[in-house]
Design a protein around this motif. Structure first.
Motif: not given
Ligand code: C2E
Ligand code: CA
Ligand code: CA
Length: 553
Positions: A146-153, A253-258
């Motif tokens: 949840e936390a990762t998805k939130q940050k991505m949002k 490190e998350m990239e755009e579109g991941n």
């Protein structure tokens, strides 16, 4: 937002009724300080007070001492106009006097003059939502997702450091699972205490922790990894017992579109690469890691060609095994080799799992057995007590004809069954203990011996031994690696020897390379040794020249 008090109240009611969590409001947070809390929250955390201004103090008192600074810091930076948003996870004492993790999100609104007029937010009790890991008290993998998805949002730059404890099962094995749980808890607490406010730690499956870093700085993950692994590289004491552990770490490190699934895949591939490159170190994820998959597909094709081509490229090597006391030759272990034009020699550590992924292990396994029995036939003529140890993958045991196949091979060669030792790697995949037991029994009934390979690295070695008794236990070479410095490893070996001898099982130690190591293990009452100190794996002809012309090592 320009709302009257009445509008705010009805808005608040609507929110409370429609949102899963405790909605709170604070009007004029810097002057009048009018706080509205849902009665459920007041009850759960015993916040009742006649003076709404007291709410804040009461709340602060409920917060875990270790989390207070973080909490105040986050609030201050919001009021200092650094951020409009506040989002934090911290521990709070509930009315049952138990710590629960909560996540608090708040938003600060200003009037046209820049004066804060409304602080509105929502509090989630994570413990109530099954987002807590009960062993470590940390947030669990669902909370991580949840936390990762939130940050991505929110499009925040985030990095994830995944830490996997190397060979954690040794700790469970030597002590108990309960002690293992205490170690996990201690490690979790330690990691948490080393984190800056932009990072949070989650317990993932088993012996894995994920650290989510928001706005990561250059090298931040690597520094953190070093800090943690340095702390654990020396022995630790817990509940009067000693342990140490090393970590494998991968950082991405998350990239755009991941997507979240991309992240999971990358971490999984990455941690495997770290493990394959010898564990106990940190790597930043590289896109090339994904190409391991391509090489794998190509190797599978090449292996299949080899098999169809009459096992071209396959060969057996033989490594001597000696008696621990006299150092006289006992026999050899047959070790499979494979090479191809494109990649040259490929390590069995890489190609055997590929064979095991497909049905190829069945035909190659039979070929190995036949070749090794044939070599044994020749060598027992020169050295009658010679024993040949042959590796058999647990997958071969699922073939109902395999036992019969071994029988036929030995009968054809006309050697004694006692000259053959079947080495089986204990593995977490051995789920069918009954089958294993039956196969062990039929192998032993014929007169061959069974050795349990790589003991100590598998799933539940001592437990397995009780279910399916073996004649020999081979302790894995990783226990020798640090034996001079590490008393954990030597106590492991001692305990295993003692337990095995009690029930009549012999013990072979693998991986002895240096004289100093031999000195350490010489008092451990081992039965057999196999290691570079006494000989490396050699081709059949060389093995014969080196060991069988004279009969001693
Ligand atoms: P294993 O059965 O545990 O074999 C022992 C491995 O330890 C061998 O590696 C051997 O070369 C290595 N070794 C022995 N003494 C020392 C030492 O003193 N120091 C070090 N550093 N290493 C030592 P190898 O040949 O690379 O084999 C790796 C693994 O591949 C084997 O581990 C076994 O699991 C698998 N394997 C090899 N041949 C076969 C086979 O015919 N069938 C199956 N199913 N698996 C095989
Ligand atoms: Ca082996
Ligand atoms: Ca082994």
């Amino acid at each position: 937002m320009d709302m009257s008090n009445q509008e705010i109240d009805s808005f608040y009611q609507a929110m409370c009724n429609s949102v899963d969590g405790y909605v709170f409001l604070c009007k004029h947070p810097t002057s009048d300080y009018e706080v509205i809390l849902p009665p459920e929250l007041v009850k759960e955390f015993e916040l009742s007070s006649e003076y709404p201004t007291r709410y804040f103090d009461l709340w602060l008192e409920r917060i875990h001492v270790e989390d207070r600074e973080k909490y105040i810091g986050a609030l201050e930076s919001m009021f200092d106009n650094k951020t409009k948003m506040f989002c934090l996870q911290y521990r709070v004492l509930n009315r049952e006097k138990k710590w629960t993790w909560i996540e608090s999100r708040a938003f600060l609104n200003y009037d046209e003059n820049g004066v804060p007029i409304l602080l509105a937010g929502i509090i989630h009790d994570l413990g109530k939502q099954n987002r807590l890991d009960h062993i470590t008290g940390l947030l669990n993998k669902y909370a991580f997702r949840e936390a990762t998805k939130q940050k991505m949002k929110e499009k925040l730059p985030v990095g994830v450091l995944l830490l996997n404890i190397d060979d954690f099962r040794h700790i469970n094995e030597l002590y108990t699972q309960t002690f293992g749980d205490s170690v996990l808890r201690a490690i979790g607490t330690y990691i948490q205490s080393r984190l800056d406010s932009n990072a949070s730690v989650y317990r993932m499956d088993g012996d894995e922790f994920a650290i989510l870093i928001t706005n990561p700085q250059e090298e931040e993950a690597e520094r953190l990894f070093k800090k943690i692994s340095n702390h654990y590289k020396n022995q630790k004491e817990l509940q009067g017992k000693r342990y140490y552990c090393t970590f494998s770490g991968i950082y991405y490190e998350m990239e755009e579109g991941n997507t979240y699934d991309d992240l999971v895949r990358v971490l999984k591939v990455g941690i495997n690469v770290v493990k394959r490159k010898g564990k106990n170190h940190f790597l930043r994820f590289e896109p090339e890691f994904l190409q391991y998959k391509e090489r794998e597909l190509e190797l599978l094709e090449l292996l299949r060609n080899s098999i169809e081509n009459d096992f071209k490229g396959f060969e057996l090597n033989f490594q001597p095994q000696v008696y621990a006391d006299s150092k006289i030759l006992k026999g050899a272990e047959a070790l499979l080799r494979w090479s191809c034009e494109k990649y040259g020699k490929v390590s069995p550590v890489e190609f055997i799992p590929l064979l095991e992924k497909t049905d190829m292990i069945q035909s190659v396994g039979k070929w190995v057995f036949q070749q090794a029995v044939e070599m044994c036939r020749r060598w027992v003529c020169l050295y009658p007590q010679f024993s040949m140890s042959i590796n058999v993958s647990y997958l071969q045991l699922f073939d109902p004809q395999f036992v019969e196949f071994m029988h036929t091979c030995i009968e054809k060669a006309g050697i004694h069954y006692q000259n053959i030792i079947v080495e089986i790697t204990e593995s977490k995949f051995i789920s069918d203990k009954e089958l294993l037991k039956r196969v062990f029994e039929s192998i032993r009934e014929m007169g061959m011996k069974v050795a349990m390979d790589d003991f100590g690295t598998g799933y539940s070695s001592l437990g397995l031994l009780k279910e399916a008794p073996a004649d020999i236990v081979k302790i894995d070479k990783i226990f020798v690696r640090n034996i001079k410095e590490n008393s954990f490893d030597s106590s492991f070996i001692r305990v295993v020897v003692e337990l095995c001898h009690k029930v009549g099982i012999k013990v072979c130690l693998e991986g002895v390379e240096e004289t100093e190591e031999m000195e350490v293990v010489s008092e451990m009452e081992l039965d057999f040794i196999q290691g570079y100190l006494y000989g490396k794996p050699e081709r059949a002809e060389t093995f014969y020249q080196m060991y069988l012309n004279h009969g001693t090592v």
